[in-house]
Every structure is written in C-alpha cells, then in structure tokens.
Design an enzyme around this catalytic site. Structure first.
Site, PDB file in Angstrom:
ATOM      1  CB  ALA A  65      -0.937  -0.144   1.280  1.00 25.96           C
ATOM      2  CD  GLU A 113      -2.372  -7.771   2.407  1.00 29.20           C
ATOM      3  OE1 GLU A 113      -2.105  -6.767   1.945  1.00 29.20           O
ATOM      4  OE2 GLU A 113      -2.949  -7.981   3.406  1.00 29.20           O
ATOM      5  CD  GLU A 133       1.317  -5.450   5.628  1.00 28.34           C
ATOM      6  OE1 GLU A 133       2.372  -6.535   5.772  1.00 28.34           O
ATOM      7  OE2 GLU A 133       0.548  -5.788   4.728  1.00 28.34           O
TER       8      GLU A 133
HETATM    9  N1  COA Z   1       4.584   3.251  -0.318  1.00 32.93           N
HETATM   10  C1  COA Z   1       5.121   4.372  -0.984  1.00 32.93           C
HETATM   11  N2  COA Z   1       6.088   4.713  -1.679  1.00 32.93           N
HETATM   12  C2  COA Z   1       6.953   3.729  -1.736  1.00 32.93           C
HETATM   13  C3  COA Z   1       6.674   2.341  -1.139  1.00 32.93           C
HETATM   14  C4  COA Z   1       5.348   2.321  -0.336  1.00 32.93           C
HETATM   15  N3  COA Z   1       4.863   0.936   0.053  1.00 32.93           N
HETATM   16  N4  COA Z   1       7.515   1.369  -1.444  1.00 32.93           N
HETATM   17  C5  COA Z   1       8.784   2.144  -2.074  1.00 32.93           C
HETATM   18  N5  COA Z   1       8.179   3.287  -2.407  1.00 32.93           N
HETATM   19  C6  COA Z   1       8.791   4.466  -2.991  1.00 32.93           C
HETATM   20  C7  COA Z   1       9.979   5.301  -1.915  1.00 32.93           C
HETATM   21  O1  COA Z   1       9.546   6.116  -0.984  1.00 32.93           O
HETATM   22  C8  COA Z   1      10.802   5.624  -3.024  1.00 32.93           C
HETATM   23  O2  COA Z   1      10.259   6.966  -3.203  1.00 32.93           O
HETATM   24  P1  COA Z   1      11.475   8.197  -3.608  1.00 32.93           P
HETATM   25  O3  COA Z   1      11.971   7.931  -4.872  1.00 32.93           O
HETATM   26  O4  COA Z   1      10.324   9.243  -4.355  1.00 32.93           O
HETATM   27  O5  COA Z   1      11.962   8.507  -2.216  1.00 32.93           O
HETATM   28  C9  COA Z   1      10.709   4.718  -4.258  1.00 32.93           C
HETATM   29  O6  COA Z   1       9.547   4.073  -4.072  1.00 32.93           O
HETATM   30  C10 COA Z   1      11.927   3.634  -4.442  1.00 32.93           C
HETATM   31  O7  COA Z   1      12.181   3.112  -3.186  1.00 32.93           O
HETATM   32  P2  COA Z   1      13.208   3.090  -2.073  1.00 32.93           P
HETATM   33  O8  COA Z   1      12.936   2.636  -0.909  1.00 32.93           O
HETATM   34  O9  COA Z   1      14.150   4.028  -2.601  1.00 32.93           O
HETATM   35  O10 COA Z   1      13.925   1.464  -3.036  1.00 32.93           O
HETATM   36  P3  COA Z   1      14.981   0.553  -2.114  1.00 32.93           P
HETATM   37  O11 COA Z   1      15.477  -0.111  -3.335  1.00 32.93           O
HETATM   38  O12 COA Z   1      15.747   1.150  -1.233  1.00 32.93           O
HETATM   39  O13 COA Z   1      14.021  -0.199  -1.163  1.00 32.93           O
HETATM   40  C11 COA Z   1      12.055  -1.562  -0.632  1.00 32.93           C
HETATM   41  C12 COA Z   1      13.061  -1.253  -1.722  1.00 32.93           C
HETATM   42  C13 COA Z   1      10.713  -2.370  -1.435  1.00 32.93           C
HETATM   43  C14 COA Z   1      12.793  -2.656   0.258  1.00 32.93           C
HETATM   44  C15 COA Z   1      11.456  -0.140   0.012  1.00 32.93           C
HETATM   45  O14 COA Z   1      11.034   0.666  -0.971  1.00 32.93           O
HETATM   46  C16 COA Z   1      10.498  -0.615   1.111  1.00 32.93           C
HETATM   47  O15 COA Z   1      10.564  -1.133   2.321  1.00 32.93           O
HETATM   48  N6  COA Z   1       9.227  -0.343   0.567  1.00 32.93           N
HETATM   49  C17 COA Z   1       8.150  -0.395   1.675  1.00 32.93           C
HETATM   50  C18 COA Z   1       7.508  -1.766   1.498  1.00 32.93           C
HETATM   51  C19 COA Z   1       6.467  -1.990   2.728  1.00 32.93           C
HETATM   52  O16 COA Z   1       6.546  -1.750   3.912  1.00 32.93           O
HETATM   53  N7  COA Z   1       5.090  -2.215   2.407  1.00 32.93           N
HETATM   54  C20 COA Z   1       4.007  -2.453   3.021  1.00 32.93           C
HETATM   55  C21 COA Z   1       3.330  -1.269   3.086  1.00 32.93           C
HETATM   56  S1  COA Z   1       2.009  -1.335   3.970  1.00 32.93           S
END
Ligand code: COA
Length: 259
Positions: A65, A113, A133
C-alpha cells in the site's frame, strides 16, 4: 500523467500492469479503484478469458500500500481503506476467469496480498515476498492474515507476518507461496503459457474448479463433496462436456464454446 494501471487485451488475455514504477508500484487509492474498474471489465467482457497481473519495471511487482497515504489515517479511514482493498481483491479472486500473477520483483504487503488474490503465481528469480506491515506498526489489511495461512500453513504464515522479513523466490516456491520460478526474461511468456494451457480447457469447467475450491475450502468435507457433485452434474448438461468427451473418443482436439 500516464495511467497508474495499464490494461491490454490480446487474444482473450487481459494483462493488468500496475504502473507506478517510480514508487515501486505502491497501491494508492487511485490504483485500488482502477483495479476495481478493471475487474468489472473482466467480469463483464466475454472477450476476456483469462488475466495476468504484473507490475511495471524490473524492480517491483507491488511494494505494498502507498505508505504516504497511511500516515494520517484514523480508525474509520483505516477500516474503510482495508475494506475497499479487500473487496476489490476478493472480486478479482471471484471473477470466474483464471488469474495469474507474474511477480517481477518486490511483492510486499498489499503486493503480496494482490499476488495471493490471484489464482496462481509465477515469480521471477529476483522476486521478493513479505508482509512487512508490523514494521510500520500496522497489520495486513488486504487479506494477508486470511490468504497467507491458507496458502502456506499457519506456522509459516505467522513467521512471515510476525517478523515482517522478506523471503526470496526460491523460498516462496519451497513453501508453496508461488507455483513456478523463472528467469526475469521468461516471466511473462511463462505466465502466459500457463494461462493458455488453462484456456485450452472448457471454460465452464475451469470456472467450476475455481468456484468449487474457493467455496469448498470453507465447508466440511461432506458439504464440499456435495457441492462438487452438484458442479459435476451441472457440467454434464453442457455442450462443452459433450464436445470434450466426444473429441476424446474421436481422437481430436475439442472445440469448446463455453456453453
Ligand atoms: N509506499 C509508498 N512509496 C513507496 C513504497 C510504498 N509501499 N515502497 C517504495 N516506495 C517509494 C520510495 O519511497 C521511493 O520513493 P522516492 O524515490 O520518491 O523516495 C521509491 O519508491 C523507491 O523506493 P526505495 O525505498 O528508494 O527503494 P529501495 O530499493 O531502497 O528499497 C524496498 C526497496 C521495497 C525494500 C523499500 O522501498 C520498502 O521497504 N518499501 C516499503 C515496503 C512496505 O513496507 N510495504 C508495505 C506497506 S503497508
């Protein structure tokens, strides 16, 4: 602004691509609503016989999300968000046509999901799965606590849900979260090939399998067996059953009409 959900229809197969690669295809309210619209089209357009769900780019299927939409939500808004997403995913799962997730990278939170709401999952070798989460102080809201234990068992599901840690594609294959793992280049051809194998079969019979398993899993064995017998009887009234059995006897390929 480019659409955040792409919908392409080729020879009976609808491909839905979540298209926010700069945000790792995170599901904001607009994408959820657009997936809902896509499901309506899938349900109602007879030209669509099967579906592939994937994410744009090479890094993510869907990274969850959209966290930026969650920061200020209150309990009513949070519940509404969860119900809205659950309903869309459930409608996808119950659309009556086979749906395959082609998981091309991170499938986290709502992404995992979404993949689980599809009937089958093909993953690329670089895919990663998780329900992180709890690391954000929330719990899954789009069916993670419901579908994950049904797919991989309670202990494995709880390990993923409670630790929030990711697993790679091979581990996802080992625990039964995905059906197949292939190279990134083979992902879409493999998903489409699998779907085409299914689409060569009787569409009413395929629909009956989807419904019988979905509903039957919630029933006692005796009730589910009765349900299965009902579908078997119903299919025996179809032209497709007659065509399929005759084609076997006549040693030719069946020509199913879905009637
Ligand atoms: N919601 C909103 N934005 C998200 C996102 C999410 N779930 N997942 C990634 N993004 C965005 C980041 O904020 C970033 O945006 P920006 O460039 O404007 O700062 C972009 O996507 C790239 O992500 P980034 O974190 O820089 O990539 P990474 O390779 O360092 O890490 C992940 C990848 C997937 C490990 C990391 O993005 C992450 O942990 N995301 C969240 C996962 C999560 O908790 N999902 C459950 C949500 S309920």
């Amino acid at each position: 602004m480019p659409s955040s959900l792409l919908f392409e229809l080729t020879d009976g197969v609808a491909r839905i691509t979540v298209n926010r690669p700069d945000k790792l295809n995170a599901l904001n309210a607009i994408v959820i609503s657009e997936i809902g619209d896509a499901v309506t089209r899938i349900e109602t357009d007879a030209a669509i016989r099967g579906v592939i769900v994937t994410g744009a780019g090479t890094k993510a299927f869907v990274a969850g999300a959209d966290i930026s939409e969650l920061t200020d939500q209150g309990p009513t808004g949070g519940r509404h968000r969860a119900v809205a997403g659950q309903q869309v995913f459930r409608r996808l799962e119950r659309c009556g046509k086979p749906v395959i997730a082609a998981v091309n990278g991170f499938a986290l939170g709502g992404g995992c999901e979404l993949a689980m709401a599809c009937h089958l999952r093909v993953a690329s070798e670089n895919a990663k799965f998780g329900q992180p989460e709890v690391k954000l102080g929330i719990a899954p809201g789009y069916g993670g606590t419901v579908r994950l234990p049904r797919l991989v068992g309670k202990a494995r599901a709880l390990e993923l849900l409670l630790t929030g840690e990711m697993i790679d594609a091979q581990e996802a294959l080992r625990i039964g979260l995905v059906n197949r793992v292939v190279s990134p280049e083979r992902l879409l051809p493999e998903a489409e090939g699998l779907l085409r194998v299914i689409l060569a079969n009787g569409p009413l019979a395929v629909r009956a399998c989807l419904e019988a398993v979905d509903i039957g899993l919630e029933m006692s064995v005796d009730q589910a067996l009765l349900l299965e017998a009902g579908y078997f009887g119903l299919l025996s009234a179809t032209d497709d059953m007659r065509e399929g059995t005759r084609a076997f006897v006549e040693k030719r390929r069946p020509n199913f009409k879905g009637a």
